[in-house]
Write a protein that holds these residues in place. Structure first.
Motif, PDB file in Angstrom:
ATOM      1  N   GLN A  82       0.819  -1.213   0.000  1.00 52.54           N
ATOM      2  CA  GLN A  82       0.000   0.000   0.000  1.00 52.54           C
ATOM      3  C   GLN A  82       0.854   1.264   0.000  1.00 52.54           C
ATOM      4  N   GLU A  83       2.034   1.187   0.602  1.00 57.09           N
ATOM      5  CA  GLU A  83       2.908   2.352   0.658  1.00 57.09           C
ATOM      6  C   GLU A  83       3.496   2.712  -0.709  1.00 57.09           C
ATOM      7  N   THR A  84       3.398   1.820  -1.675  1.00 62.25           N
ATOM      8  CA  THR A  84       3.928   2.119  -3.007  1.00 62.25           C
ATOM      9  C   THR A  84       2.954   2.932  -3.850  1.00 62.25           C
ATOM     10  N   LEU A  85       1.734   3.117  -3.367  1.00 61.23           N
ATOM     11  CA  LEU A  85       0.710   3.793  -4.166  1.00 61.23           C
ATOM     12  C   LEU A  85       0.722   5.300  -3.939  1.00 61.23           C
ATOM     13  N   PRO A  86       0.316   6.078  -4.937  1.00 62.18           N
ATOM     14  CA  PRO A  86       0.368   7.536  -4.815  1.00 62.18           C
ATOM     15  C   PRO A  86      -0.864   8.134  -4.151  1.00 62.18           C
ATOM     16  N   PHE A  87      -1.801   7.286  -3.738  1.00 60.05           N
ATOM     17  CA  PHE A  87      -3.040   7.768  -3.141  1.00 60.05           C
ATOM     18  C   PHE A  87      -3.362   6.896  -1.932  1.00 60.05           C
ATOM     19  N   PRO A  88      -4.227   7.369  -1.038  1.00 57.71           N
ATOM     20  CA  PRO A  88      -4.559   6.576   0.146  1.00 57.71           C
ATOM     21  C   PRO A  88      -5.358   5.345  -0.240  1.00 57.71           C
ATOM     22  N   THR A  89      -5.111   4.245   0.454  1.00 59.54           N
ATOM     23  CA  THR A  89      -5.783   2.999   0.129  1.00 59.54           C
ATOM     24  C   THR A  89      -6.289   2.316   1.389  1.00 59.54           C
ATOM     25  N   TYR A  90      -7.227   1.411   1.181  1.00 60.94           N
ATOM     26  CA  TYR A  90      -7.745   0.601   2.274  1.00 60.94           C
ATOM     27  C   TYR A  90      -7.940  -0.810   1.739  1.00 60.94           C
ATOM     28  N   GLY A  91      -7.277  -1.776   2.345  1.00 59.29           N
ATOM     29  CA  GLY A  91      -7.513  -3.161   1.984  1.00 59.29           C
ATOM     30  C   GLY A  91      -6.901  -3.612   0.671  1.00 59.29           C
ATOM     31  N   VAL A  92      -6.001  -2.848   0.077  1.00 57.15           N
ATOM     32  CA  VAL A  92      -5.371  -3.279  -1.175  1.00 57.15           C
ATOM     33  C   VAL A  92      -4.301  -4.314  -0.839  1.00 57.15           C
ATOM     34  N   ALA A  93      -4.482  -5.539  -1.339  1.00 59.90           N
ATOM     35  CA  ALA A  93      -3.554  -6.623  -1.031  1.00 59.90           C
ATOM     36  C   ALA A  93      -2.551  -6.856  -2.145  1.00 59.90           C
ATOM     37  N   GLY A  94      -2.651  -6.090  -3.218  1.00 62.85           N
ATOM     38  CA  GLY A  94      -1.752  -6.232  -4.353  1.00 62.85           C
ATOM     39  C   GLY A  94      -2.394  -5.588  -5.561  1.00 62.85           C
ATOM     40  N   TYR A  95      -1.593  -5.218  -6.537  1.00 67.08           N
ATOM     41  CA  TYR A  95      -2.167  -4.592  -7.718  1.00 67.08           C
ATOM     42  C   TYR A  95      -1.277  -4.813  -8.933  1.00 67.08           C
ATOM     43  N   TYR A  96      -1.902  -4.666 -10.090  1.00 71.79           N
ATOM     44  CA  TYR A  96      -1.236  -4.800 -11.379  1.00 71.79           C
ATOM     45  C   TYR A  96      -1.612  -3.594 -12.221  1.00 71.79           C
ATOM     46  N   ASN A  97      -0.704  -3.150 -13.049  1.00 73.76           N
ATOM     47  CA  ASN A  97      -1.025  -2.100 -14.006  1.00 73.76           C
ATOM     48  C   ASN A  97      -0.018  -2.162 -15.153  1.00 73.76           C
ATOM     49  N   THR A  98      -0.411  -1.594 -16.269  1.00 71.54           N
ATOM     50  CA  THR A  98       0.530  -1.404 -17.372  1.00 71.54           C
ATOM     51  C   THR A  98       0.604   0.080 -17.656  1.00 71.54           C
ATOM     52  N   THR A  99       1.795   0.641 -17.597  1.00 70.73           N
ATOM     53  CA  THR A  99       2.023   2.039 -17.925  1.00 70.73           C
ATOM     54  C   THR A  99       3.006   2.081 -19.087  1.00 70.73           C
ATOM     55  N   MET A 100       3.363   3.301 -19.510  1.00 68.92           N
ATOM     56  CA  MET A 100       4.341   3.423 -20.578  1.00 68.92           C
ATOM     57  C   MET A 100       5.696   2.844 -20.169  1.00 68.92           C
ATOM     58  N   ALA A 292      23.511   1.452  -6.168  1.00 63.69           N
ATOM     59  CA  ALA A 292      22.606   2.463  -6.723  1.00 63.69           C
ATOM     60  C   ALA A 292      21.216   1.890  -6.957  1.00 63.69           C
ATOM     61  N   GLU A 293      21.168   0.675  -7.505  1.00 63.50           N
ATOM     62  CA  GLU A 293      19.874   0.035  -7.744  1.00 63.50           C
ATOM     63  C   GLU A 293      19.145  -0.214  -6.429  1.00 63.50           C
ATOM     64  N   ASP A 294      19.867  -0.679  -5.421  1.00 59.09           N
ATOM     65  CA  ASP A 294      19.244  -0.980  -4.135  1.00 59.09           C
ATOM     66  C   ASP A 294      18.679   0.283  -3.489  1.00 59.09           C
ATOM     67  N   ALA A 295      19.406   1.382  -3.613  1.00 58.36           N
ATOM     68  CA  ALA A 295      18.954   2.637  -3.009  1.00 58.36           C
ATOM     69  C   ALA A 295      17.754   3.225  -3.737  1.00 58.36           C
ATOM     70  N   LEU A 296      17.705   3.037  -5.063  1.00 54.34           N
ATOM     71  CA  LEU A 296      16.699   3.721  -5.887  1.00 54.34           C
ATOM     72  C   LEU A 296      15.564   2.830  -6.365  1.00 54.34           C
ATOM     73  N   LEU A 297      15.564   1.550  -5.986  1.00 55.21           N
ATOM     74  CA  LEU A 297      14.478   0.688  -6.445  1.00 55.21           C
ATOM     75  C   LEU A 297      13.103   1.177  -5.984  1.00 55.21           C
ATOM     76  N   PRO A 298      12.941   1.673  -4.747  1.00 56.03           N
ATOM     77  CA  PRO A 298      11.633   2.228  -4.377  1.00 56.03           C
ATOM     78  C   PRO A 298      11.192   3.356  -5.301  1.00 56.03           C
ATOM     79  N   ILE A 299      12.141   4.123  -5.809  1.00 56.78           N
ATOM     80  CA  ILE A 299      11.814   5.200  -6.747  1.00 56.78           C
ATOM     81  C   ILE A 299      11.354   4.611  -8.078  1.00 56.78           C
ATOM     82  N   GLN A 300      12.009   3.538  -8.504  1.00 57.49           N
ATOM     83  CA  GLN A 300      11.599   2.861  -9.732  1.00 57.49           C
ATOM     84  C   GLN A 300      10.147   2.407  -9.629  1.00 57.49           C
ATOM     85  N   ILE A 301       9.773   1.857  -8.463  1.00 64.00           N
ATOM     86  CA  ILE A 301       8.378   1.419  -8.261  1.00 64.00           C
ATOM     87  C   ILE A 301       7.449   2.619  -8.338  1.00 64.00           C
TER      88      ILE A 301
END
Length: 528
Positions: A82-100, A292-301
């Motif tokens: 849930q912390e990876t999402l840009p908006f507040p959530t409730y009960g999200v157990a996982g998600y999928y999306n396709t972006t550019m 560098a990858e380890d530090a910035l992977l949360p940003i990649q998400i």
């Protein structure tokens, strides 16, 4: 964005890595986890096996290795998801999306109990079942050539998503889904002749497509006769039959309705066990991430899942701080310039691109970013300098030639014409269409292709392009639509166009346009 989740509130806490990440790459997946390397390798092998099972069940043709792989992030808990999402959530157990940036999914490594809503106890959610449900959607969108109605796409995703595969490659198919069964007991039944014959111009059955879709798919797959009828139904649609005409393969649809409804009252359902002799998952390469990858992977998400527009500047500040120790690292450089450009910091992004090109003038990503930033600056300046537009376009062309399977390059090349107010030439249009087939579930790209076809007077092609998105999602009531629009406005993501019509709205408009030109004709599903 086409996520399968309910958006109720928003979390604003940035995700922080607390352990070293590990990366695994296989034929169809790139996966990251903070767990052990052996655990990650097994998870990726299971995903590859699942894809092979889907291929066997559907007869779909797919390459052994895809050009655009699905990225999977395995988080330790649902809270971290849930912390990876840009908006507040409730009960999200996982998600999928396709972006550019490509298809991706964020999932917990362990199952979790969904929080109670005050009306019923929370249900235990299988992390693997959630992931497999979403991967089934990805698979069908990627390899099915026809737009099937939502009752089937959602029902099949539930049916296949519940698959269990043991170490001996014994596959359990048709497992009972307690949450869907509970929903069937508490929800009003929608007649199958309505559920299975949707018209985008009329209110639809809403969330009945999930529970009733699952039980209908399960019922039809429970007998050889049912499977034969279901295959005939899908074949009829793929050959151009209307949804209504395709129902004729079932005979008396009201009799089928009664049979499925009786089936839905069962407390248990029969599952099937099938043993597969060989499920060749191919090579799986596992490695630890660089510092560098380890530090910035949360940003990649975050770049994939979205960044709230009102916080995009603080996001860029954070990325700048995290990337500072790695000034010459290619990964860090790409993440930083991506964040600066997303935040609208064109001058900072351009300076980064120029420094990059000074040492690596042929680098495709450096050329892409410089050309894209130049295009953005020309738009903001309302420039009519054809030479400047051509120079920006040339840089993007360099990137396209180096990596022809990168959708972002194709889109930028197309927009180097369209944002200038020109109808892009066939080369740009073809590149855009090719990019859409690389990531067919990405909504913006598919909308652009449909709009391009409409602009050229190719209405049938436009309908065919937008149809899979229009039919592939649950219908909204007017109230739900107003609520979604309020939430989207409140939590607008940086770079997101929320003012564009929805796929359903576009399809309805295109159908009206076609009927006005050709006379009223029955609605036909759109081939992808």
């Amino acid at each position: 964005m086409f996520r399968h989740m309910l958006i109720l509130l928003a979390l604003l806490t940035p995700m922080t890595a607390q352990a070293e990440w590990t990366r695994a790459e296989s034929r169809n997946f790139i996966a990251y986890s903070e767990g052990s390397a052996d655990d990650l390798k097994k998870r990726v092998a299971d995903l590859e096996k699942f894809g092979l099972i889907l291929q066997a069940l559907t007869g779909a043709k797919r390459p052994r290795e895809v050009p655009v792989k699905i990225t999977v992030y395995f988080m330790r808990t649902t809270e971290e998801v849930q912390e990876t999402l840009p908006f507040p959530t409730y009960g999200v157990a996982g998600y999928y999306n396709t972006t550019m940036r490509g298809p991706f999914t964020v999932m917990p490594r362990i199952s979790a109990r969904a929080p109670s809503d005050g009306r019923q106890r929370g249900l235990t959610l299988s992390a693997k079942a959630i992931l497999q449900h979403e991967l089934t959607h990805h698979f069908t969108f990627q390899y099915f050539t026809t737009a099937y109605p939502a009752w089937y796409t959602e029902g099949f995703a539930d049916y296949a998503g519940a698959i269990e595969i043991d170490d001996a490659n014994v596959v359990k198919l048709g497992l009972f889904l307690q949450d869907r069964a509970a929903s069937l007991r508490t929800s009003e039944w929608v007649p199958l002749r309505q559920l299975m014959n949707p018209d985008p111009r009329k209110p639809g059955p809403g969330f009945a497509v999930y529970s009733q879709g699952w039980i209908t798919v399960h019922y039809l797959n429970s007998t050889p006769e049912g499977r034969k009828m279901l295959n005939a139904y899908l074949t009829a649609i793929s050959r151009g039959a209307t949804f209504g005409d395709a129902l004729k393969v079932f005979g008396d649809i009201d009799a089928l309705d009664r049979e499925v409804r009786a089936y839905s009252r069962r407390s248990t359902l029969d599952a099937t066990a099938i043993r597969y002799e060989n499920l060749d998952v191919g090579p799986i390469d596992v490695r630890p991430l660089s510092p560098a990858e380890d530090a910035l992977l949360p940003i990649q998400i975050s770049l994939s899942s979205g960044v709230a527009a009102k916080r995009v500047q603080s996001f860029a500040d954070r990325v700048r701080d995290l990337a500072r120790p790695y000034p010459d690292d290619p990964y860090a450089r790409r993440i930083l310039i991506d964040a600066e450009y997303l935040a609208g910091n064109d001058a900072a992004a351009m300076a980064l691109a120029d420094r990059w090109l000074a040492t690596q003038p042929a680098d495709p990503w450096a050329n892409y970013f410089k050309g894209e930033i130049e295009t953005s600056m020309l738009v903001k300046a309302k420039s009519t300098d054809d030479a400047a537009w051509a120079a920006a376009r040339a840089r993007i062309a360099v990137a396209m030639k180096a990596i022809p399977t990168e959708p972002r390059f194709a889109r930028a090349y197309y927009e180097s014409y369209s944002r200038r107010g020109m109808l892009p030439p066939a080369t740009a249009q073809n590149a855009l269409v090719d990019a859409m087939f690389l990531i067919p579930r990405e909504g913006t790209l598919r909308y652009m292709v449909a709009a391009d076809f409409e602009q050229r007077g190719m209405i049938d092609e436009a309908i065919a392009t937008i149809g899979p998105l229009a039919f592939g999602i649950a219908d909204e009531t007017d109230r739900e639509k107003r609520r979604r629009e309020r939430v989207q406005e409140q939590y607008r993501e940086a770079g997101e166009d929320i003012d564009r019509e929805t796929p359903r709205e576009m399809l309805v408009r295109l159908l009206a346009k076609k009927e006005a030109a050709d006379g009223a004709k029955p609605l036909k599903p759109a081939a992808q």
